[in-house]
Write an enzyme that holds these catalytic residues in place. Structure first.
Site, short mmCIF file in Angstrom:
data_model
loop_
_atom_site.label_atom_id
_atom_site.label_comp_id
_atom_site.label_asym_id
_atom_site.label_seq_id
_atom_site.Cartn_x
_atom_site.Cartn_y
_atom_site.Cartn_z
N HIS A 18 50.72 84.23 46.63
CA HIS A 18 51.25 85.43 47.10
C HIS A 18 52.63 85.53 47.55
CE1 HIS A 18 51.77 82.24 50.46
NE2 HIS A 18 52.38 83.27 51.14
N ASP A 19 53.54 84.33 47.26
CA ASP A 19 54.88 84.34 47.30
C ASP A 19 55.81 83.90 46.01
OD1 ASP A 19 55.67 85.08 50.13
OD2 ASP A 19 55.27 83.13 50.90
N SER B 264 55.50 74.30 48.15
CA SER B 264 54.91 73.47 49.23
C SER B 264 54.16 74.38 50.22
CB SER B 264 55.67 72.49 50.31
OG SER B 264 56.19 71.61 49.23
N HIS B 265 54.95 75.83 50.72
CA HIS B 265 54.35 76.50 51.46
C HIS B 265 52.99 77.27 50.75
CE1 HIS B 265 53.94 80.15 53.76
NE2 HIS B 265 54.20 80.87 52.81
N GLN C 205 59.81 80.70 68.41
CA GLN C 205 58.44 80.33 68.34
C GLN C 205 57.55 81.09 69.46
OE1 GLN C 205 58.31 79.98 65.34
NE2 GLN C 205 56.84 78.44 65.10
N ASP D 8 48.62 82.58 55.92
CA ASP D 8 50.21 82.68 55.30
C ASP D 8 51.21 82.44 56.61
OD1 ASP D 8 52.43 83.39 53.94
OD2 ASP D 8 52.31 85.65 54.46
N HIS E 202 60.03 79.43 51.28
CA HIS E 202 58.98 80.12 50.60
C HIS E 202 59.01 79.48 49.15
CE1 HIS E 202 59.61 83.35 53.60
NE2 HIS E 202 58.51 83.69 53.31
N ASN E 203 58.56 78.01 49.25
CA ASN E 203 58.60 77.39 48.00
C ASN E 203 57.03 77.02 47.67
OD1 ASN E 203 57.94 75.29 49.84
ND2 ASN E 203 60.02 74.99 50.35
N1 PCG Z 1 59.36 82.63 63.86
C1 PCG Z 1 58.33 82.31 63.13
N2 PCG Z 1 58.14 83.32 62.05
C2 PCG Z 1 57.22 83.25 61.05
C3 PCG Z 1 56.50 81.71 61.30
N3 PCG Z 1 55.52 81.84 60.29
C4 PCG Z 1 55.72 83.11 59.61
N4 PCG Z 1 56.69 83.69 60.11
C5 PCG Z 1 57.09 84.95 59.66
O1 PCG Z 1 56.07 85.60 59.27
C6 PCG Z 1 56.45 86.08 58.08
C7 PCG Z 1 55.02 86.24 56.96
O2 PCG Z 1 55.83 87.04 55.71
P1 PCG Z 1 56.97 86.39 55.12
O3 PCG Z 1 56.63 84.93 54.29
O4 PCG Z 1 57.71 87.21 54.45
O5 PCG Z 1 57.89 85.84 56.36
C8 PCG Z 1 57.18 84.96 57.25
C9 PCG Z 1 58.30 84.74 58.44
O6 PCG Z 1 59.20 85.91 58.75
C10 PCG Z 1 56.69 80.99 62.38
O7 PCG Z 1 56.27 79.84 62.53
N5 PCG Z 1 57.74 81.26 63.25
ZN ZN Z 2 53.82 83.21 52.58
#
Ligand code: PCG
Ligand code: ZN
EC number: 3.1.4.-
Length: 639
Positions: free
Chosen positions: A430-431, A393-394, A591, A540, A390-391
């Protein structure tokens, strides 16, 4: 020796690069730089014949002469640093380091009184015989600069400017006495934004007050606690743009205080000290350990600030540098889900974000001043933490996907510019300040955030609050010129979109969206609002809609953050979140479940409204499911 041959065009000339199969990425990058006749401070981008951005590395694919790659110079990072040491009082010395565009460094040491040494140098310099000062500027091979001003006698001043490879600048001014010097590190690109003498002086006073408090410390743990609080407050203050120029002023007087403070503290706890600090000696007293802790905080804070400062300087330079034009090709590429974030540095991503605001017409429609937009983006950047997933780049990827969706679905013809601004800015924010531990953890561990928000979406509430605290700073307020009605609409829209990213509300929001199909009406406020939430949510969690080469590293980052949380939960005796437990999940299993139960139902529903998305995001997700499904089967067979 087996070699690879790459054909490419640079500056309108056809060129060929040939390198051995055992060459390193660095060798290949240098080869391309040499061919383009540019130095290490230029940004080069290589594109395939169909315009796809390629990583310049040893794993580049060979190509035909008939389909050459294109090597493009995006910008020059070379920069205009100016370093000044001035005496605020009556001291006669003035020290300047300037890097002019055409390079070599010019370094001047002037005595304002009896006048001057004037020294010029490229690599090394020593002062005239008659001077007691020794001045050195070393350019080491791999480039970091080291600048030192030392008195050969017993003089108390030490000045250092280090540019470390991984970048952050470190600037130090130390005086064993209480110093009358003011030290500034400025990028000429943004003198106004960085050099703020009044705040600087105020902060120096603050540092001195804190130091005095440390010296006054007796055995009282309350005092220590109070001091701790002050350090925290101070840290918060420093984490604003205005105080970046503080970064040279901290003086490390730890040793001195260790000797000066009286008897030991009896109740202070020993705390682990990070690798940034000097080791604690075997005879360390609790008080000295406590001071080490404080010092560590200062140092870490300085490193973080320095890293952000560095991105700031690079970003501002990229903006100022007239040679930087985001090419038409990159602008187009930015509108697609195949965009590869891993090819871009933070400062470049900031430029791309600015481009998105410009190309969507926000800058003109909402009369955003460019410098305010840049400050806003920099503040957003600074408020993302250096954590695995959650940085920043995200944040960039989510915003870029949102941007891509807007273009692919032609949303500009269906929603207002204000709605688009709400969605892009929500994606960006958002994060903000995500700590790397999810809501469940916040609630179970009864963290400050959970307490503050009564266990109701603590993280999303926090992200949103941080977003509006950034916008509340006049220098960052991109909404400064909107009407008050527009502001209300944007604020309420952003709050809804950011809070909608809490996955605990996933089914609620998806079901509402489903209930509006198949008679979705863009002019219906309720329909439109849920669509905006869905679009931010889709962005997201859209990594798997990207090419495997982009998506897979993101999964590694996510699992790293997940495992870190579950490890902490185990060690603290908290309930362990099952999908984060390294003993229970693997990459494929994580996944296949996520794609089957979360991504496909969500993406399918959105595709009903925008059939063109099937090709762009649904098909890649289906392929990802197949890929991870195969991996899962293979791993089951093995066991
Ligand atoms: N397993 C998995 N979880 C994901 C992926 N992308 C997002 N998430 C989940 O979806 C959530 C969206 O909200 P958050 O960012 O809190 O945390 C994220 C992760 O828990 C992914 O590619 N794989
Ligand atoms: Zn996010």
């Amino acid at each position: 020796m087996a070699t690879k041959t790459i054909h490419f065009v640079v500056n309108g000339h056809e060129e060929t690069a040939e390198f051995g199969l055992s060459s390193s990425d660095r060798d290949v990058q240098e080869l391309f730089r040499a061919t383009a006749e540019v130095g290490a401070d230029h940004i080069l981008k290589l594109f395939s014949s169909n315009g796809q951005l390629l990583k310049i590395s040893a794993s580049l694919q060979q190509n035909q002469r008939s389909a050459p790659y294109r090597l493009q110079l995006e910008s020059c990072k070379r920069s205009p640093y100016r370093l000044q040491l001035e005496s605020c009082k009556s001291s006669p010395y003035r020290l300047q380091l300037e890097s002019c565009k055409s390079s070599p460094y010019r370094l001047q040491l002037d005595s304002l009184k009896s006048s001057p040494y004037r020294l010029q140098l490229e690599l090394q310099l020593e002062s005239c015989k008659s001077s007691p000062y020794r001045l050195q500027l070393d350019s080491l091979k791999s480039s970091p600069y080291r600048l030192q001003l030392e008195s050969c006698k017993s003089s108390p001043y030490r000045l250092q400017l280090d540019s470390l490879k991984s970048s952050p600048y470190r600037l130090q001014l130390e005086s064993c006495k209480s110093t009358p010097y003011r030290l500034q590190l400025e990028s000429c690109a943004d003198v106004a934004g960085v050099a703020m003498p009044t705040q600087l002086v105020a902060m120096e006073t603050r540092v001195q007050q804190l130091e005095t408090r440390v010296m006054e410390l007796n055995r009282s743990p309350e005092l220590l606690h109070e001091l701790d609080q002050e350090v925290e407050d101070f840290k918060r203050k420093l984490q604003s743009v205005e105080h970046l120029s503080w970064m040279g002023l901290f003086r490390d007087n730890t040793e001195k205080f260790i000797h000066k403070t009286g008897p030991r503290l009896t109740t202070a706890h020993a705390t682990p000290v990070s690798s940034h600090t000097t080791p604690v000696s075997a005879h360390a007293t609790p008080a000295s350990v406590e001071r080490q802790k404080l010092r560590t905080r200062f140092l870490n804070m300085r490193l973080e600030t320095a890293a952000c400062f560095c991105v700031r300087v690079q970003f501002k330079q990229l903006c100022v540098c007239s040679s930087l034009q985001v090419s038409e090709e990159v602008r187009e590429h930015l509108k697609t889900p195949v965009f590869d974030n891993w090819q871009w540095e933070d400062s470049e991503m900031l430029v791309l974000l600015q481009t998105m605001f410009e190309d969507l017409g926000f800058v003109s429609e909402f009369q955003m001043e460019t410098s305010i937009l840049q400050n806003f983006l920099l503040e957003v950047h600074r408020h993302y933490n250096s954590i695995p997933f959650h940085n920043f780049s995200h944040c960039f990827c989510v915003t870029q996907m949102m941007y891509g969706l807007i273009w692919i679905t032609e949303l500009r013809t269906k929603l207002s510019r204000t709605d688009l601004l709400i969605m892009i800015t929500s994606a960006l924010c958002h994060d903000l300040d995500h700590p790397g531990y999810n809501n469940v953890y916040q609630i179970n561990a009864q963290t400050d955030l959970a307490l503050r928000y009564n266990d109701i979406s603590p993280l999303e509430n926090h992200h949103c609050a941080v977003a509006f605290s950034i916008l509340s700073k006049p220098a960052c307020n991109i909404l400064k010129n909107v009407t008050s009605d527009q502001y209300k609409q944007i604020r309420s829209g952003m709050i809804k979109c950011i809070l909608a990213t809490d996955m605990a509300r996933h089914n609620e929001i998806l079901n509402k969206f489903k209930s509006f199909q198949p008679t979705f009406d863009f002019s219906n406020k309720e329909h439109k609002e849920v669509l905006m939430k869905i679009l931010v949510k889709v962005s997201d969690i859209s990594n798997e809609a990207r090419p495997v080469s982009v998506a897979e590293p993101w999964l590694d980052c996510l699992l790293q953050e997940f495992f870190n949380q579950s490890d902490t939960e185990k060690s603290r005796g908290l309930p362990v979140t099952p999908f984060m437990d390294r003993d229970k999940v693997s990459k494929p299993s994580s996944q296949t479940n996520f794609i089957t139960f979360v991504l496909l139902p969500l993406f399918t529903e959105l595709t009903k409204l925008f059939p063109c998305l099937e090709l762009h995001i649904l098909d890649p997700v289906r392929r990802a499911l197949e890929y991870y499904g195969d991996l899962e089967k293979a791993s089951n067979l093995k066991h």
